[in-house]
Design a protein around this motif. Structure first.
Motif, PDB file in Angstrom:
ATOM      1  N   ILE A  83       0.837  -1.204   0.000  1.00 47.09           N
ATOM      2  CA  ILE A  83       0.000   0.000   0.000  1.00 47.09           C
ATOM      3  C   ILE A  83       0.873   1.255   0.000  1.00 47.09           C
ATOM      4  O   ILE A  83       0.594   2.228  -0.709  1.00 47.09           O
ATOM      5  N   GLN A  84       1.946   1.239   0.790  1.00 47.43           N
ATOM      6  CA  GLN A  84       2.868   2.379   0.814  1.00 47.43           C
ATOM      7  C   GLN A  84       3.495   2.597  -0.565  1.00 47.43           C
ATOM      8  O   GLN A  84       3.661   3.738  -1.011  1.00 47.43           O
ATOM      9  N   GLN A  85       3.810   1.531  -1.257  1.00 44.59           N
ATOM     10  CA  GLN A  85       4.416   1.647  -2.586  1.00 44.59           C
ATOM     11  C   GLN A  85       3.467   2.328  -3.572  1.00 44.59           C
ATOM     12  O   GLN A  85       3.896   3.178  -4.362  1.00 44.59           O
ATOM     13  N   ILE A  86       2.187   1.970  -3.524  1.00 46.13           N
ATOM     14  CA  ILE A  86       1.245   2.584  -4.467  1.00 46.13           C
ATOM     15  C   ILE A  86       0.991   4.043  -4.096  1.00 46.13           C
ATOM     16  O   ILE A  86       0.806   4.896  -4.970  1.00 46.13           O
ATOM     17  N   TYR A  87       1.016   4.347  -2.799  1.00 48.09           N
ATOM     18  CA  TYR A  87       0.867   5.737  -2.359  1.00 48.09           C
ATOM     19  C   TYR A  87       2.064   6.572  -2.823  1.00 48.09           C
ATOM     20  O   TYR A  87       1.897   7.683  -3.334  1.00 48.09           O
ATOM     21  N   THR A  88       3.275   6.039  -2.682  1.00 45.69           N
ATOM     22  CA  THR A  88       4.479   6.739  -3.127  1.00 45.69           C
ATOM     23  C   THR A  88       4.440   6.967  -4.637  1.00 45.69           C
ATOM     24  O   THR A  88       4.795   8.041  -5.126  1.00 45.69           O
ATOM     25  N   THR A 105      -2.171   4.275 -10.554  1.00 44.19           N
ATOM     26  CA  THR A 105      -2.240   4.143  -9.098  1.00 44.19           C
ATOM     27  C   THR A 105      -3.675   4.140  -8.585  1.00 44.19           C
ATOM     28  O   THR A 105      -3.898   3.917  -7.397  1.00 44.19           O
ATOM     29  N   PHE A 106      -4.636   4.387  -9.458  1.00 42.71           N
ATOM     30  CA  PHE A 106      -6.035   4.464  -9.054  1.00 42.71           C
ATOM     31  C   PHE A 106      -6.818   3.241  -9.499  1.00 42.71           C
ATOM     32  O   PHE A 106      -6.593   2.693 -10.582  1.00 42.71           O
ATOM     33  N   ASP A 107      -7.752   2.833  -8.662  1.00 41.58           N
ATOM     34  CA  ASP A 107      -8.790   1.892  -9.057  1.00 41.58           C
ATOM     35  C   ASP A 107      -9.894   2.757  -9.648  1.00 41.58           C
ATOM     36  O   ASP A 107     -10.650   3.402  -8.919  1.00 41.58           O
ATOM     37  N   TRP A 148       6.728  10.916   1.778  1.00 44.73           N
ATOM     38  CA  TRP A 148       5.673  10.867   2.781  1.00 44.73           C
ATOM     39  C   TRP A 148       5.288   9.415   3.078  1.00 44.73           C
ATOM     40  O   TRP A 148       5.330   8.549   2.207  1.00 44.73           O
ATOM     41  N   LYS A 149       4.863   9.173   4.313  1.00 48.16           N
ATOM     42  CA  LYS A 149       4.477   7.830   4.737  1.00 48.16           C
ATOM     43  C   LYS A 149       3.021   7.791   5.175  1.00 48.16           C
ATOM     44  O   LYS A 149       2.523   8.738   5.799  1.00 48.16           O
ATOM     45  N   TRP A 199      -2.870  -3.514  -5.128  1.00 47.73           N
ATOM     46  CA  TRP A 199      -3.546  -2.439  -4.428  1.00 47.73           C
ATOM     47  C   TRP A 199      -3.638  -1.217  -5.339  1.00 47.73           C
ATOM     48  O   TRP A 199      -2.710  -0.907  -6.087  1.00 47.73           O
ATOM     49  N   ARG A 200      -4.771  -0.523  -5.244  1.00 45.57           N
ATOM     50  CA  ARG A 200      -4.980   0.728  -5.968  1.00 45.57           C
ATOM     51  C   ARG A 200      -5.763   1.690  -5.071  1.00 45.57           C
ATOM     52  O   ARG A 200      -6.597   1.276  -4.271  1.00 45.57           O
ATOM     53  N   ILE A 201      -5.513   2.963  -5.230  1.00 52.68           N
ATOM     54  CA  ILE A 201      -6.269   3.986  -4.501  1.00 52.68           C
ATOM     55  C   ILE A 201      -7.646   4.094  -5.145  1.00 52.68           C
ATOM     56  O   ILE A 201      -7.762   4.275  -6.357  1.00 52.68           O
TER      57      ILE A 201
END
Length: 218
Positions: A83-88, A105-107, A148-149, A199-201
């Motif tokens: 999840i952190q990887q997709i956020y980054t 990065t988005f669903d 950012w984390k 994972w996707r946002i």
């Protein structure tokens, strides 16, 4: 002729029921078959054969627990890392104004939501329009840190109502304020889905964010 046809259908149905009951209840006569194990299949047969019959109690069909889990085990450390990887990747794509990378990065399925200072933007097409407009107007000093984390992870396994993993997390987010013509940073609420193993946002500051303590990552 019609009467015979109707009688023939009824006889066939009775044979199906008789055969089904036999298959369900026959076998090793020494086994102590639980009454519920016999009743539930019979109810299913009854429902399929006579779905409109007023005397059929169909209430049992709705008794699946909401939290019933299809996959019970979650590797929280591994899931949080993904999840952190997709956020980054999302932050980097935004900083670089790369819409192709950002979209990955988005669903982008239905009900995607993107919170803004003036409300929520619905649907991927409108989200893209909003982001592109921000890229044209954002002040040069808008802080967007690719390092950012995310924190406060909640991860739900796939279940009856959502046949995929879901997650919520909080993390720094930047917003453009049309009124002041400037950017400011705040803590955003992210809702993510894991479909097809990735994972996707799915929403940022949207309606599906959850913070259920049952699913809080340790």
């Amino acid at each position: 002729m019609y009467a015979k046809s109707g009688l023939g259908t009824q006889v066939a149905v009775l044979w199906v029921i008789t055969l089904s009951v036999c298959l369900l209840s026959c076998g090793d006569v020494d086994l102590d078959i639980d009454q519920e194990q016999t009743e539930e299949p019979l109810k299913f047969i009854e429902f399929v054969l006579f779905p409109t019959a007023p005397y059929v109690d169909k209430s049992y069909i709705e008794k699946i627990p909401e939290e019933e889990v299809a996959v019970a085990q979650i590797d929280f450390d591994a899931e949080q890392e993904e999840i952190q990887q997709i956020y980054t990747a999302f932050i980097r794509a935004y900083v670089n104004k790369d819409m192709t990378a950002l979209e990955k990065t988005f669903d982008t399925t239905q009900s995607i939501e993107y919170g803004t200072t003036t409300g929520i933007v619905y649907g991927w097409n409108d989200v893209k329009i909003y982001i592109r407009a921000n890229w044209l107007k954002e002040a040069a000093d808008c802080e967007k840190n690719p390092d950012w984390k995310l924190t406060d992870f909640y991860i739900r396994p796939r279940n009856v109502k959502a046949p995929w993993k879901e997650a919520s997390a909080k993390g720094p987010m930047f917003y453009y304020n049309l009124g002041t013509d400037a950017c400011y940073n705040d803590i955003g609420q992210f809702y993510l889905t894991k479909r097809s193993g990735e994972w996707r946002i799915h929403q940022i500051d949207g309606s599906k964010y959850f913070a259920d303590e049952k699913y809080k990552a340790p």
